[in-house]
Scaffold this motif. Structure first.
Motif, PDB file in Angstrom:
ATOM      1  N   LEU A 140      12.079   3.992  -3.853  1.00 38.93           N
ATOM      2  CA  LEU A 140      11.661   2.161  -3.784  1.00 38.93           C
ATOM      3  C   LEU A 140      12.256   1.036  -5.145  1.00 38.93           C
ATOM      4  O   LEU A 140      13.028   0.823  -5.664  1.00 38.93           O
ATOM      5  CB  LEU A 140       9.993   2.566  -4.084  1.00 38.93           C
ATOM      6  N   ALA A 141      12.368  -0.066  -3.657  1.00 41.14           N
ATOM      7  CA  ALA A 141      12.609  -1.485  -3.889  1.00 41.14           C
ATOM      8  C   ALA A 141      11.680  -1.970  -4.551  1.00 41.14           C
ATOM      9  O   ALA A 141      10.295  -2.223  -4.509  1.00 41.14           O
ATOM     10  CB  ALA A 141      12.852  -1.801  -2.449  1.00 41.14           C
ATOM     11  N   ASP A 142      12.191  -3.041  -5.516  1.00 41.18           N
ATOM     12  CA  ASP A 142      10.978  -3.466  -6.489  1.00 41.18           C
ATOM     13  C   ASP A 142      10.055  -4.800  -5.001  1.00 41.18           C
ATOM     14  O   ASP A 142      11.576  -5.558  -4.798  1.00 41.18           O
ATOM     15  CB  ASP A 142      12.294  -4.314  -7.218  1.00 41.18           C
ATOM     16  N   GLU A 143      10.150  -4.115  -4.349  1.00 43.09           N
ATOM     17  CA  GLU A 143       8.710  -5.345  -3.632  1.00 43.09           C
ATOM     18  C   GLU A 143       7.958  -5.410  -3.019  1.00 43.09           C
ATOM     19  O   GLU A 143       7.520  -4.621  -3.986  1.00 43.09           O
ATOM     20  CB  GLU A 143       9.769  -4.822  -1.960  1.00 43.09           C
ATOM     21  N   ARG A 144       6.882  -7.107  -3.078  1.00 40.08           N
ATOM     22  CA  ARG A 144       5.887  -6.802  -3.041  1.00 40.08           C
ATOM     23  C   ARG A 144       5.124  -6.396  -0.918  1.00 40.08           C
ATOM     24  O   ARG A 144       5.519  -6.722  -0.589  1.00 40.08           O
ATOM     25  CB  ARG A 144       5.178  -7.934  -3.159  1.00 40.08           C
ATOM     26  N   ILE A 145       4.768  -5.618  -1.115  1.00 40.82           N
ATOM     27  CA  ILE A 145       4.113  -4.334   0.473  1.00 40.82           C
ATOM     28  C   ILE A 145       2.747  -5.940   0.533  1.00 40.82           C
ATOM     29  O   ILE A 145       1.955  -5.666  -0.220  1.00 40.82           O
ATOM     30  CB  ILE A 145       3.928  -3.362   0.781  1.00 40.82           C
ATOM     31  N   VAL A 146       2.935  -6.493   1.992  1.00 42.75           N
ATOM     32  CA  VAL A 146       1.546  -6.988   2.262  1.00 42.75           C
ATOM     33  C   VAL A 146       1.539  -6.523   3.455  1.00 42.75           C
ATOM     34  O   VAL A 146       1.965  -6.904   4.333  1.00 42.75           O
ATOM     35  CB  VAL A 146       2.032  -8.802   2.157  1.00 42.75           C
ATOM     36  N   PHE A 147       0.038  -6.437   4.111  1.00 46.84           N
ATOM     37  CA  PHE A 147      -1.180  -6.547   5.155  1.00 46.84           C
ATOM     38  C   PHE A 147      -2.340  -6.385   5.434  1.00 46.84           C
ATOM     39  O   PHE A 147      -3.130  -7.432   4.680  1.00 46.84           O
ATOM     40  CB  PHE A 147      -1.038  -4.624   5.687  1.00 46.84           C
ATOM     41  N   ASN A 148      -2.568  -7.130   6.512  1.00 49.40           N
ATOM     42  CA  ASN A 148      -3.352  -7.681   6.748  1.00 49.40           C
ATOM     43  C   ASN A 148      -4.638  -6.124   7.173  1.00 49.40           C
ATOM     44  O   ASN A 148      -4.449  -6.253   8.523  1.00 49.40           O
ATOM     45  CB  ASN A 148      -3.778  -8.302   8.249  1.00 49.40           C
ATOM     46  N   VAL A 155      -4.225  -7.857   2.225  1.00 42.90           N
ATOM     47  CA  VAL A 155      -3.914  -6.949   1.205  1.00 42.90           C
ATOM     48  C   VAL A 155      -2.592  -6.518   0.363  1.00 42.90           C
ATOM     49  O   VAL A 155      -1.692  -6.599   1.310  1.00 42.90           O
ATOM     50  CB  VAL A 155      -4.526  -5.084   1.277  1.00 42.90           C
ATOM     51  N   GLY A 156      -2.328  -6.494  -0.873  1.00 41.19           N
ATOM     52  CA  GLY A 156      -0.816  -6.889  -1.553  1.00 41.19           C
ATOM     53  C   GLY A 156      -0.567  -6.642  -2.443  1.00 41.19           C
ATOM     54  O   GLY A 156      -1.450  -5.828  -3.427  1.00 41.19           O
ATOM     55  N   CYS A 157       0.178  -5.692  -2.591  1.00 37.20           N
ATOM     56  CA  CYS A 157       0.571  -3.974  -3.769  1.00 37.20           C
ATOM     57  C   CYS A 157       2.866  -4.090  -4.074  1.00 37.20           C
ATOM     58  O   CYS A 157       3.020  -4.152  -3.474  1.00 37.20           O
ATOM     59  CB  CYS A 157       0.107  -3.011  -3.193  1.00 37.20           C
ATOM     60  N   ASP A 158       2.667  -4.217  -5.130  1.00 35.45           N
ATOM     61  CA  ASP A 158       3.922  -4.106  -5.541  1.00 35.45           C
ATOM     62  C   ASP A 158       4.083  -3.073  -6.160  1.00 35.45           C
ATOM     63  O   ASP A 158       3.409  -2.224  -6.912  1.00 35.45           O
ATOM     64  CB  ASP A 158       4.260  -5.291  -7.086  1.00 35.45           C
ATOM     65  N   ILE A 159       4.890  -2.627  -5.135  1.00 34.91           N
ATOM     66  CA  ILE A 159       5.125  -0.873  -5.018  1.00 34.91           C
ATOM     67  C   ILE A 159       5.134  -0.218  -5.861  1.00 34.91           C
ATOM     68  O   ILE A 159       4.654   0.886  -6.387  1.00 34.91           O
ATOM     69  CB  ILE A 159       5.305  -0.623  -3.119  1.00 34.91           C
ATOM     70  N   ASP A 198     -11.087   4.617   0.908  1.00 31.75           N
ATOM     71  CA  ASP A 198     -10.837   5.620  -0.351  1.00 31.75           C
ATOM     72  C   ASP A 198      -9.246   5.335  -0.683  1.00 31.75           C
ATOM     73  O   ASP A 198      -8.792   6.270  -1.338  1.00 31.75           O
ATOM     74  CB  ASP A 198     -11.334   6.701  -0.212  1.00 31.75           C
ATOM     75  N   LEU A 199      -8.555   5.312   0.762  1.00 23.28           N
ATOM     76  CA  LEU A 199      -7.093   5.522   1.652  1.00 23.28           C
ATOM     77  C   LEU A 199      -6.566   4.143   1.582  1.00 23.28           C
ATOM     78  O   LEU A 199      -5.245   4.685   1.645  1.00 23.28           O
ATOM     79  CB  LEU A 199      -7.336   6.433   2.769  1.00 23.28           C
ATOM     80  N   LEU A 200      -7.377   2.905   1.134  1.00 23.60           N
ATOM     81  CA  LEU A 200      -6.272   1.788   1.161  1.00 23.60           C
ATOM     82  C   LEU A 200      -5.748   1.788   0.489  1.00 23.60           C
ATOM     83  O   LEU A 200      -4.154   1.640   0.521  1.00 23.60           O
ATOM     84  CB  LEU A 200      -7.592   0.784   0.556  1.00 23.60           C
ATOM     85  N   ALA A 201      -5.612   2.653  -0.419  1.00 24.52           N
ATOM     86  CA  ALA A 201      -4.523   2.532  -2.149  1.00 24.52           C
ATOM     87  C   ALA A 201      -2.962   2.954  -1.523  1.00 24.52           C
ATOM     88  O   ALA A 201      -1.823   3.394  -1.945  1.00 24.52           O
ATOM     89  CB  ALA A 201      -5.027   3.041  -3.187  1.00 24.52           C
ATOM     90  N   SER A 202      -3.176   3.997  -0.500  1.00 27.06           N
ATOM     91  CA  SER A 202      -2.002   4.634  -0.025  1.00 27.06           C
ATOM     92  C   SER A 202      -1.352   3.822   1.117  1.00 27.06           C
ATOM     93  O   SER A 202      -0.611   4.663   1.585  1.00 27.06           O
ATOM     94  CB  SER A 202      -2.374   6.364   0.890  1.00 27.06           C
ATOM     95  N   THR A 203      -2.514   3.395   1.810  1.00 31.18           N
ATOM     96  CA  THR A 203      -1.183   1.649   2.759  1.00 31.18           C
ATOM     97  C   THR A 203      -0.256   1.683   2.266  1.00 31.18           C
ATOM     98  O   THR A 203       1.202   1.909   3.414  1.00 31.18           O
ATOM     99  CB  THR A 203      -2.680   1.201   3.677  1.00 31.18           C
ATOM    100  N   PRO A 204      -0.535   1.119   0.818  1.00 25.92           N
ATOM    101  CA  PRO A 204       1.351   0.460   0.601  1.00 25.92           C
ATOM    102  C   PRO A 204       2.130   1.138   0.861  1.00 25.92           C
ATOM    103  O   PRO A 204       3.702   1.491   2.180  1.00 25.92           O
ATOM    104  CB  PRO A 204       1.009  -0.262  -0.222  1.00 25.92           C
ATOM    105  N   ARG A 205       2.287   2.694   0.650  1.00 26.74           N
ATOM    106  CA  ARG A 205       3.362   4.014   0.694  1.00 26.74           C
ATOM    107  C   ARG A 205       3.102   3.510   2.115  1.00 26.74           C
ATOM    108  O   ARG A 205       4.205   3.979   2.574  1.00 26.74           O
ATOM    109  CB  ARG A 205       2.726   5.002  -0.037  1.00 26.74           C
ATOM    110  N   GLN A 206       2.807   4.259   2.867  1.00 32.04           N
ATOM    111  CA  GLN A 206       2.681   4.572   4.282  1.00 32.04           C
ATOM    112  C   GLN A 206       3.530   3.341   4.856  1.00 32.04           C
ATOM    113  O   GLN A 206       4.250   4.147   6.066  1.00 32.04           O
ATOM    114  CB  GLN A 206       1.654   5.093   5.306  1.00 32.04           C
ATOM    115  N   ILE A 207       3.446   2.152   4.754  1.00 32.64           N
ATOM    116  CA  ILE A 207       3.747   0.678   5.274  1.00 32.64           C
ATOM    117  C   ILE A 207       6.247   0.915   4.730  1.00 32.64           C
ATOM    118  O   ILE A 207       6.747   1.195   5.469  1.00 32.64           O
ATOM    119  CB  ILE A 207       3.507  -0.046   5.300  1.00 32.64           C
ATOM    120  N   VAL A 208       5.835   1.635   3.651  1.00 35.31           N
ATOM    121  CA  VAL A 208       7.248   1.305   2.948  1.00 35.31           C
ATOM    122  C   VAL A 208       7.826   2.576   3.465  1.00 35.31           C
ATOM    123  O   VAL A 208       8.855   2.568   4.307  1.00 35.31           O
ATOM    124  CB  VAL A 208       7.234   1.680   1.690  1.00 35.31           C
ATOM    125  N   LEU A 209       7.157   3.756   3.869  1.00 37.62           N
ATOM    126  CA  LEU A 209       7.286   5.092   4.374  1.00 37.62           C
ATOM    127  C   LEU A 209       8.365   4.690   5.920  1.00 37.62           C
ATOM    128  O   LEU A 209       8.907   4.957   6.639  1.00 37.62           O
ATOM    129  CB  LEU A 209       6.677   6.507   4.326  1.00 37.62           C
TER     130      LEU A 209
END
Ligand code: GLU
Length: 297
Positions: A140-148, A155-159, A198-209
């Protein structure tokens, strides 16, 4: 005829019978799709053999049918899609995004910080150059994933800090949920993912992928999750009672009310339920998502 611009799905894991918590995800995803003239597909997430309870995939389909759900196209089984997952892995290896990791669970437990969804991989094997046949992690790169999210908002996550490089193929060769779900949603052309929070925390990983694989990012709506009396998620692990195929109405009505639909106290038939429910569905009537949250911008 208008082209289909909405394609949704429901993706249960066959680790037991369908229970009330999954009925909420099924009903919410179904009503959101159908009220926008969208398609609704079914995918059985049986990618992880030890989690699969024999017979439960068929039981889930029978329950959905008994409850009056109608899906589009053939049911997709993840256990039959390993070639697609392998192809995605090859592309990521070619792009230099994967590395091998031979850390044991015990080592990780001792060394990892806890992030938004469990232990954060500390990067132990990142630069070791191990041959690519143990577990494979995404760099992973050091980035912030933000989605609506259509309900929770931004929702934002420093992945890298919150999740760390995560596993896409385990040491036993099994492809992980994160990889399988991304490849499947993209190849099916899913435009809207409506599922439990319960899957909200998975979404940033799926967006990166999705970005790493060149896939578009769908719209997301994470539904509130029904909690049991002890405040835990109502899931198969908490042994929530399975739904009764021969008596769908009480559970359907309860799920509909939980999702904010204004339903009469009595309804005589499933046909009447399905006539009324779409007319009552409004995203803005959904109760707020409670519980574990990512930072919201
Ligand atoms: N298979 C997951 C579950 O049953 C749902 C995955 C998803 O909707 O992305 O909890």
């Amino acid at each position: 005829m208008l082209p289909i611009t909405y394609r949704g799905r429901f993706a249960p894991t066959p680790s037991g019978a369908l229970h009330f918590g999954s009925l909420i995800a099924a009903l919410g995803s179904y009503l959101d799709a159908r009220t926008q003239q969208g398609e609704w597909h079914l995918r059985i997430e049986d990618v992880d053999p030890p989690r699969v309870v024999p017979g439960s995939a068929d039981a889930i389909l029978r329950t959905l049918e008994a409850f009056g759900f109608e899906w589009d196209g053939p049911v997709v089984y993840q256990s039959q899609r390993c070639e697609a997952y392998a192809a995605a892995i090859t592309r990521l290896i070619d792009a230099g995004r994967l590395y091998s990791c031979d850390c044991t669970r015990k080592m990780l437990k001792e060394n990892a910080r806890i992030g938004v969804d469990g232990p954060v991989y500390p990067g132990t094997c990142r630069n070791r150059g191990l041959p690519l046949h143990a577990a494979l992690r995404l760099r992973l790169a050091d980035e912030r994933i933000v989605f609506n999210d259509l309900l929770a908002g931004h929702v934002g996550c420093d992945i890298a800090r919150e999740c760390g490089d995560f596993v896409l193929r385990r040491a036993d060769g099994v492809y992980t949920y994160q990889l399988a779900v991304c490849v499947d949603d993209a190849e099916l052309g899913v435009s809207h993912i409506v599922r439990g929070a319960d899957l909200l925390a998975s979404t940033p990983r799926q967006i990166v992928l999705q970005r790493a694989l060149g896939y578009p990012t769908p719209s997301y709506l994470h539904l509130p999750v029904a909690l049991n009396e002890a405040g835990g998620k109502l899931g198969k692990q908490t042994l929530a009672a399975p739904l009764r195929d021969n008596d769908p109405l009480p559970a359907l009505l309860l799920a509909a009310r939980f999702l904010g639909l204004d339903m009469p106290a009595r309804i005589d038939s499933i046909a009447a339920f399905w006539q009324l429910a779409p007319r009552q569905w409004r995203r803005e009537r959904l109760p707020a998502v409670r519980g574990k949250r990512l930072t919201c911008d």
